[in-house]
Design a protein around this motif. Structure first.
Motif, mmCIF file in Angstrom:
data_model
loop_
_atom_site.group_PDB
_atom_site.id
_atom_site.type_symbol
_atom_site.label_atom_id
_atom_site.label_comp_id
_atom_site.label_asym_id
_atom_site.label_seq_id
_atom_site.Cartn_x
_atom_site.Cartn_y
_atom_site.Cartn_z
ATOM 1 N N LYS A 119 0.834 -1.369 -0.033
ATOM 2 C CA LYS A 119 -0.075 -0.072 0.206
ATOM 3 C C LYS A 119 0.832 1.050 -0.130
ATOM 4 C CE LYS A 119 -4.297 -1.936 1.219
ATOM 5 N NZ LYS A 119 -4.575 -2.804 0.068
ATOM 6 N N THR A 120 0.802 2.163 -1.004
ATOM 7 C CA THR A 120 1.584 3.205 -1.032
ATOM 8 C C THR A 120 0.671 4.473 -0.759
ATOM 9 O OG1 THR A 120 1.076 3.350 -3.617
ATOM 10 C CG2 THR A 120 3.069 2.487 -2.844
ATOM 11 N N ASP A 121 -0.457 4.290 -0.724
ATOM 12 C CA ASP A 121 -1.344 5.520 -0.357
ATOM 13 C C ASP A 121 -1.372 5.519 1.016
ATOM 14 O OD1 ASP A 121 -3.551 7.365 -1.045
ATOM 15 O OD2 ASP A 121 -4.850 6.100 -0.526
ATOM 16 N N LYS A 122 -1.332 6.783 1.547
ATOM 17 C CA LYS A 122 -1.484 6.834 3.111
ATOM 18 C C LYS A 122 -2.907 6.490 3.537
ATOM 19 C CE LYS A 122 -0.828 10.057 6.959
ATOM 20 N NZ LYS A 122 -0.550 11.311 7.379
ATOM 21 N N SER A 124 -3.087 2.646 3.694
ATOM 22 C CA SER A 124 -2.240 2.146 4.832
ATOM 23 C C SER A 124 -3.068 2.576 6.170
ATOM 24 C CB SER A 124 -0.976 2.684 4.718
ATOM 25 O OG SER A 124 -0.416 2.485 3.572
ATOM 26 N N MET A 125 -3.535 3.783 6.129
ATOM 27 C CA MET A 125 -3.905 3.847 7.588
ATOM 28 C C MET A 125 -5.325 3.181 8.041
ATOM 29 S SD MET A 125 -2.400 6.251 9.367
ATOM 30 C CE MET A 125 -3.555 6.800 10.437
ATOM 31 N N GLU A 126 -6.096 2.805 6.875
ATOM 32 C CA GLU A 126 -7.106 2.033 6.896
ATOM 33 C C GLU A 126 -6.804 0.755 7.565
ATOM 34 O OE1 GLU A 126 -9.961 0.807 3.711
ATOM 35 O OE2 GLU A 126 -10.881 2.865 4.183
ATOM 36 N N VAL A 127 -5.866 0.096 6.940
ATOM 37 C CA VAL A 127 -5.356 -1.254 7.383
ATOM 38 C C VAL A 127 -4.851 -1.196 8.794
ATOM 39 C CG1 VAL A 127 -3.754 -3.333 6.932
ATOM 40 C CG2 VAL A 127 -5.024 -2.083 5.211
ATOM 41 N N SER A 174 6.837 4.005 10.501
ATOM 42 C CA SER A 174 7.208 2.888 9.485
ATOM 43 C C SER A 174 7.544 3.676 8.365
ATOM 44 C CB SER A 174 6.044 2.087 9.266
ATOM 45 O OG SER A 174 4.970 2.626 8.963
ATOM 46 N N SER A 175 6.848 4.996 8.063
ATOM 47 C CA SER A 175 7.023 5.704 6.710
ATOM 48 C C SER A 175 8.736 5.961 6.729
ATOM 49 C CB SER A 175 6.268 6.970 6.785
ATOM 50 O OG SER A 175 6.442 7.818 7.697
ATOM 51 N N GLN A 176 9.383 6.351 7.775
ATOM 52 C CA GLN A 176 10.828 6.779 7.674
ATOM 53 C C GLN A 176 11.589 5.808 7.031
ATOM 54 O OE1 GLN A 176 11.740 9.656 9.182
ATOM 55 N NE2 GLN A 176 9.512 9.925 9.428
ATOM 56 N N ILE A 177 11.153 4.239 6.853
ATOM 57 C CA ILE A 177 12.002 3.349 6.181
ATOM 58 C C ILE A 177 11.553 2.972 4.779
ATOM 59 C CG2 ILE A 177 12.895 2.232 8.220
ATOM 60 C CD1 ILE A 177 10.477 0.108 7.935
ATOM 61 N N ARG A 178 10.481 4.009 4.222
ATOM 62 C CA ARG A 178 10.167 3.512 2.875
ATOM 63 C C ARG A 178 10.977 4.116 1.776
ATOM 64 N NH1 ARG A 178 3.633 3.106 2.269
ATOM 65 N NH2 ARG A 178 3.686 1.830 4.194
#
Length: 186
Positions: A81-84, A87-90, A182-186
């Motif tokens: 999932k690349t869309d925030k 991702s937030m929904e999951v 987690s977005s820090q490691i993408r």
């Protein structure tokens, strides 16, 4: 019609036995829990218990297997999932699951829980996310894996802290914190 009633009864019996096990595990390790005590606490006779499980370890193992299966399926939905928003929904769904099953999750992840289950959980997360404990020559890959391991361990610790402190933040807040980390490691 009779099959549905039996199925519902089976689900209820299993749920009652699971709840009983976790209630007892909050007080003592599984090695100190007897089948007699488990059945008395659940108000279910031993014959019924043995119709479903061989012993208390079998009961715990089946709960752990269900949990690991849920984690694997959820990670599959989250990865890629690349869309925030997606991702937030999951992530919110994950935290909602934790909130609804907090007693069970808290015991599974506590000192009273099975350390092998906790190791399997970490291993599953790493494998599903493509991280393997291999000695790699690429320094950039190694640093990214280090960040990933740090974020996963930190996330698990944060979840344990959240559960232990009575869900002191909302599901949405927790999802935002984990997403941000987690977005820090993408």
């Amino acid at each position: 019609m009779k099959e549905m009633k039996e199925s519902r009864k089976t689900r209820y019996t299993r749920m009652t036995l699971q709840d009983s096990l976790f209630e007892l595990m909050e007080k003592k390790p599984i090695t100190k829990i007897t089948i007699k005590e488990l059945c008395e606490n659940a108000d279910i006779n031993r014959t019924t218990f043995y119709a479903y499980y061989t012993d208390q370890y079998d009961l715990l193992r089946k709960i752990e297997d269900e949990t690991l299966s849920w984690v694997k399926e959820t990670l599959t939905n989250l990865i890629g999932k690349t869309d925030k928003y997606e991702s937030m929904e999951v992530l919110e769904g994950i935290f909602q699951y934790f909130a609804e099953n907090r007693k069970h999750i808290q015991v599974l992840m506590s000192e009273q829980g099975d350390i092998d289950f906790q190791k399997q959980l970490f291993t599953l997360i790493y494998q599903e996310c493509g991280i393997s404990p291999s000695a790699t020559a690429d320094a950039n890959v190694s640093i990214k894996e280090d960040y990933f391991v740090f974020v996963v361990n930190g996330s698990i610790g944060l979840i344990q802290y959240w559960l232990k402190n009575g869900l002191n933040r909302s599901v949405k807040e927790m999802a935002e914190i984990i997403y941000s980390m987690s977005s820090q490691i993408r």
